[in-house]
Design a protein around this motif. Structure first.
Motif, PDB file in Angstrom:
ATOM      1  N   LEU A 130      19.558  40.354 -53.853  1.00 41.62           N
ATOM      2  CA  LEU A 130      18.255  40.551 -53.219  1.00 41.62           C
ATOM      3  C   LEU A 130      18.102  42.031 -52.871  1.00 41.62           C
ATOM      4  N   MET A 131      17.041  42.645 -53.364  1.00 36.53           N
ATOM      5  CA  MET A 131      16.847  44.084 -53.186  1.00 36.53           C
ATOM      6  C   MET A 131      16.138  44.422 -51.887  1.00 36.53           C
TER       7      MET A 131
ATOM      8  N   GLU B 179      13.738  50.904 -48.903  1.00 29.38           N
ATOM      9  CA  GLU B 179      15.154  50.615 -48.626  1.00 29.38           C
ATOM     10  C   GLU B 179      15.685  51.441 -47.457  1.00 29.38           C
ATOM     11  N   SER B 180      15.239  52.690 -47.353  1.00 25.42           N
ATOM     12  CA  SER B 180      15.727  53.556 -46.277  1.00 25.42           C
ATOM     13  C   SER B 180      15.183  53.136 -44.910  1.00 25.42           C
ATOM     14  N   GLN B 181      14.146  52.289 -44.915  1.00 23.58           N
ATOM     15  CA  GLN B 181      13.524  51.848 -43.672  1.00 23.58           C
ATOM     16  C   GLN B 181      13.941  50.432 -43.267  1.00 23.58           C
ATOM     17  N   HIS B 182      14.917  49.858 -43.989  1.00 26.56           N
ATOM     18  CA  HIS B 182      15.306  48.472 -43.720  1.00 26.56           C
ATOM     19  C   HIS B 182      15.732  48.258 -42.267  1.00 26.56           C
TER      20      HIS B 182
ATOM     21  N   CYS C 134      20.485  39.870 -42.393  1.00 18.28           N
ATOM     22  CA  CYS C 134      21.800  40.284 -42.928  1.00 18.28           C
ATOM     23  C   CYS C 134      21.635  41.388 -43.978  1.00 18.28           C
ATOM     24  N   LEU C 135      20.588  41.259 -44.783  1.00 20.33           N
ATOM     25  CA  LEU C 135      20.291  42.279 -45.788  1.00 20.33           C
ATOM     26  C   LEU C 135      19.928  43.600 -45.110  1.00 20.33           C
ATOM     27  N   PHE C 136      19.068  43.532 -44.091  1.00 19.47           N
ATOM     28  CA  PHE C 136      18.612  44.746 -43.412  1.00 19.47           C
ATOM     29  C   PHE C 136      19.728  45.404 -42.605  1.00 19.47           C
ATOM     30  N   TRP C 137      20.529  44.585 -41.909  1.00 20.38           N
ATOM     31  CA  TRP C 137      21.536  45.126 -40.990  1.00 20.38           C
ATOM     32  C   TRP C 137      22.855  45.495 -41.683  1.00 20.38           C
ATOM     33  N   PHE C 138      23.313  44.618 -42.582  1.00 16.13           N
ATOM     34  CA  PHE C 138      24.659  44.782 -43.154  1.00 16.13           C
ATOM     35  C   PHE C 138      24.642  45.052 -44.659  1.00 16.13           C
TER      36      PHE C 138
END
Length: 311
Positions: free
Chosen positions: A14-15, A21-24, A83-87
């Protein structure tokens, strides 16, 4: 190019939100806040309906089922996203991906079907008030609830089953969750059956459900217009106000997202992904707020518990 012959051996990536991406990490703040509000709001409504005998009526039983569906949708979507945004945990096995797809899309179908059942409830409350308890018995409400769950399961189950027959050339899904069409685009060969079935489900759910809801409200409006008293007219319309707001919150973002996805070619990809997430989360976020504000019984119960907890 690697081709995996069986979906069981595929691990998708999942992208997230392409272009942002830099703002996740920053994006996780509003999404985690929405997650907490959804858990508290829906949990509060469920607690009140479960513990207050005066709320054990058909309308509130259907509302409680709507809250459960909203919680299922949110719990299926948001934890993996965070989980994608944090880790930067992007990987998801095919089985987990198809399961997430089933519950997210299935919850949307069940939510729409419940709005039809609630429209029928409002029709009976306004047009047949003296027969309300006779028509909407607890047995009928249970059957309506089971019918909505069966509709969601039976309509969405073919989606992951059809995907399992495909081979996949691409593993990177430009999305925050396993959206059906986003996964279909990862396949190597003919995906026409998947696309046709996806369109069939959208037309059946949105088209038929909106038609039935519209028919209910045409009958309600006809009944209201026959009332001679302004107070009676206002009371009848107020009976339906919360449900009407929930319909707008559910269908308007979904239709807007669908339209922009098909004709908004100049709209950047990250806008499409954000809209797709918002149309799933906004109903879950706003439904308990709408019913808390517009429904006197719930408002009174919440005020009672808040005053009880005040020193």
């Amino acid at each position: 190019m690697l081709i995996f012959n069986h979906s069981s051996f595929v691990t998708f990536t999942l992208m997230g939100i392409p272009g942002l991406e830099s703002q996740h990490l920053w994006l996780s703040v509003p999404f985690s806040s929405m997650f907490l509000v959804i858990l508290i709001g829906n949990g509060t409504i469920l607690f009140l309906v479960a513990t207050q005998p005066t709320l054990h009526t058909p309308m509130y039983q259907l509302l409680a089922l709507l809250m459960v569906v909203d919680l299922v949708s949110t719990l299926t979507l948001v934890p993996k996203m965070l989980c994608l945004f944090w880790f930067n945990d992007r990987d998801i096995a095919a089985g987990a991906c198809f399961t997430q797809m089933f519950f997210i899309h299935g919850a949307s179908v069940v939510r729409s079907a419940l709005l039809v059942a609630m429209a029928f409830d409002r029709y009976v409350a306004v047009c047949e008030p003296l027969r309300y308890n006779t028509i909407l018995s607890h047995a009928l409400v249970r059957r309506l609830g089971l019918a909505t769950l069966a509709k969601g399961a039976l309509l969405i189950l073919p989606m992951p089953l059809l995907l399992q027959r495909l081979t996949f050339c691409h593993m990177a899904i430009p999305h925050t969750y396993c959206d059906h069409m986003a996964v279909v685009k990862m396949a190597c060969h003919c995906t026409r059956p998947n696309r046709i079935y996806g369109l069939f489900v959208i037309l059946l759910v949105v088209g038929l459900d909106l038609l039935l809801i519209g028919l209910s409200y045409i009958l309600i409006l006809q009944s209201v217009l026959r009332l001679n008293s302004q107070d009676a007219t206002w009371k009848a319309l107020n009976t339906c106000s919360a449900h009407l707001f929930v319909i707008l919150v559910t269908y308007v973002p979904a239709l807007f997202s669908s339209i922009t996805h098909r004709i908004g070619r100049n709209i950047p990809p990250h806008a499409h992904i954000l809209l797709a997430n918002l149309y799933l989360l906004l109903p879950s976020l706003l439904n308990p707020i709408i019913y808390g504000i517009k429904t006197k019984e719930i408002r009174d119960k919440v005020t009672k518990y808040m005053c009880r907890g005040t020193p």
